[in-house]
Design a protein around this motif. Sequence first.
Motif, PDB file in Angstrom:
ATOM      1  N   VAL A  21      -4.706  -4.409  -2.171  1.00  0.00           N
ATOM      2  CA  VAL A  21      -3.601  -4.491  -3.139  1.00  0.00           C
ATOM      3  C   VAL A  21      -3.578  -5.851  -3.839  1.00  0.00           C
ATOM      4  O   VAL A  21      -2.563  -6.216  -4.438  1.00  0.00           O
ATOM      5  N   LEU A  44      -5.937  -5.184   2.422  1.00  0.00           N
ATOM      6  CA  LEU A  44      -5.205  -3.933   2.202  1.00  0.00           C
ATOM      7  C   LEU A  44      -5.548  -3.286   0.865  1.00  0.00           C
ATOM      8  O   LEU A  44      -5.060  -2.191   0.561  1.00  0.00           O
ATOM      9  N   PRO A  88       0.809  -1.233   0.000  1.00  0.00           N
ATOM     10  CA  PRO A  88       0.000   0.000   0.000  1.00  0.00           C
ATOM     11  C   PRO A  88       0.837   1.276   0.000  1.00  0.00           C
ATOM     12  O   PRO A  88       0.371   2.329  -0.461  1.00  0.00           O
TER      13      PRO A  88
END
Length: 528
Positions: free
Chosen positions: A400, A398, A369
């Motif tokens: 991602v 997250l 991130p």
Amino acid sequence: MAGSLRGTMPAHPSGGSPDPDADPGADPGNHVPAAHAARDVAVVTLGGVDGDSRALRVAAAARAAGYRVTLVGQAPATVAPRGTDVRQVVVQGVLGNHRVRRPRPGLRWPLAYRSAGAHDHRTVRLAAARALLVTRGAELNLVHRPLPLLALARCGHALAWLRYGVRAGWTRVRAAQYLAAVRRRRSPDARLDNLMTDLTRLLMGRRAWRRLDPGLLDEEVAYGPVLDAVRPHLIHALGHRALGVAIRAALRAEGAGHRVEVVWDAPPRTPAANRRAAVAGDAHERSFAREADGVVTVGEGLARELRARHRLSATPAVVRNAPPLAAATPPHPHGVRDRCRLAPDVPLLVHAGPVSPDRGPATVIEALPKLYDLHAAFVVPDPSHPDLAALRDRAAQLGVHARLHVLPYVPVAEIPAFLASADIGVLPVHKLPHHQSVLATRYFEYAHARLPVVVSDVRAMAAATLELGNGEVFRAGDTADFVRAVGAVLTNPRRYRKAYDRVDVLREWSWQTESTRLLDLYARLLGP
């Protein structure tokens, strides 16, 4: 370094040293040196052949030096060096799995099934009974019957469901206790387990491995007959488990009048899953380490540790597991960037190897991130491994997950070319003893791919990186410092790649150079 079990014999005349500039991976064709023409070498790995780069490189070097080579390991075996005889074995695991299949529930789980067969039989019978009852219910709804007969049939069906409920409850209680007992057997780390382990070590000494890890005997049953049939002059055993197989095969051969030399290839000791496994592994290694005629390992610090631990007569030879040096790394037709479907200008880091927690893959995921458009490729032996599922879940949390790519291994000979299209190679390993003292195989593969590296501050890799200037070092487990190191490399990657242009850096870190010491050892043991 022959020990007490195997009698010492006069040293063989030393053979000539091989050419250090020769490529041990090259096809020797028909040019077999006469000095080695009658010598047979067996390379023994207890894993799959294709995924063991060390076994494949050792076999290629021995074959190129003129030995007749037999590679013994488990399937698959599709990329062995040309001219190598491959013997595939299957380890049944009967003895090693006996504890799990018959877990001896005892007082803690008194209702548990006594064996895997009983558990499977009862649970499958329960599922079959349910299927029959559901089918009977459907039949009562479809088939026309007079009302009194239908009422009687439905009462019988209801009673059958009641009987099934009682059986199901009893079966599920026993099955739950059985599975709990199996879990404890798989992870014997309770105080009572540790007490029994220590008692076994006290009573049996070095022979404790037979009781604590009977899976070693499964491997003996699978590998022993193969080595007896091959009758090599030298066995190269990779790892302590293969060492025991090799020494026992050598003893049987020598009992029949055929001398066999044993070379033990000792890797770093990885932490055991529990105390039982640690004691078993230590007892097995101590039983056979001093019986080896020669010992090689992958780092100077580890060589000194092995000599001190086993009181060896000489320091083991250091043969690092580096790739062979190629004149130029040709572009891979489907490199890591192509497999991730990324454009050339998209930054990409690669993490090659297993993703066990001690290798630090979580540090990479936590950093994504903060690294914006950077993508991460994990090249792993098993894309379905449970540890990868946890990493994918964390990446999704997250936000991602689209920048995380999981790819399977490629053949060993293709690794540097496959990795070369990435921007950074990372080794975020934790500070554990088996990471501290050696340069990892992946480190050399990144170097031959001419990738800048980002490594944690474990001793050997941090020192090599700081001396050469081919990457950045960060504090192990520190995500913020990892982000700093990756950012520094991405800012000026050409500066770090230039470090590989220094004279003889990659030649020093090459299998051509490393295998010279191994072949010198073979020549001293076998002679002309």
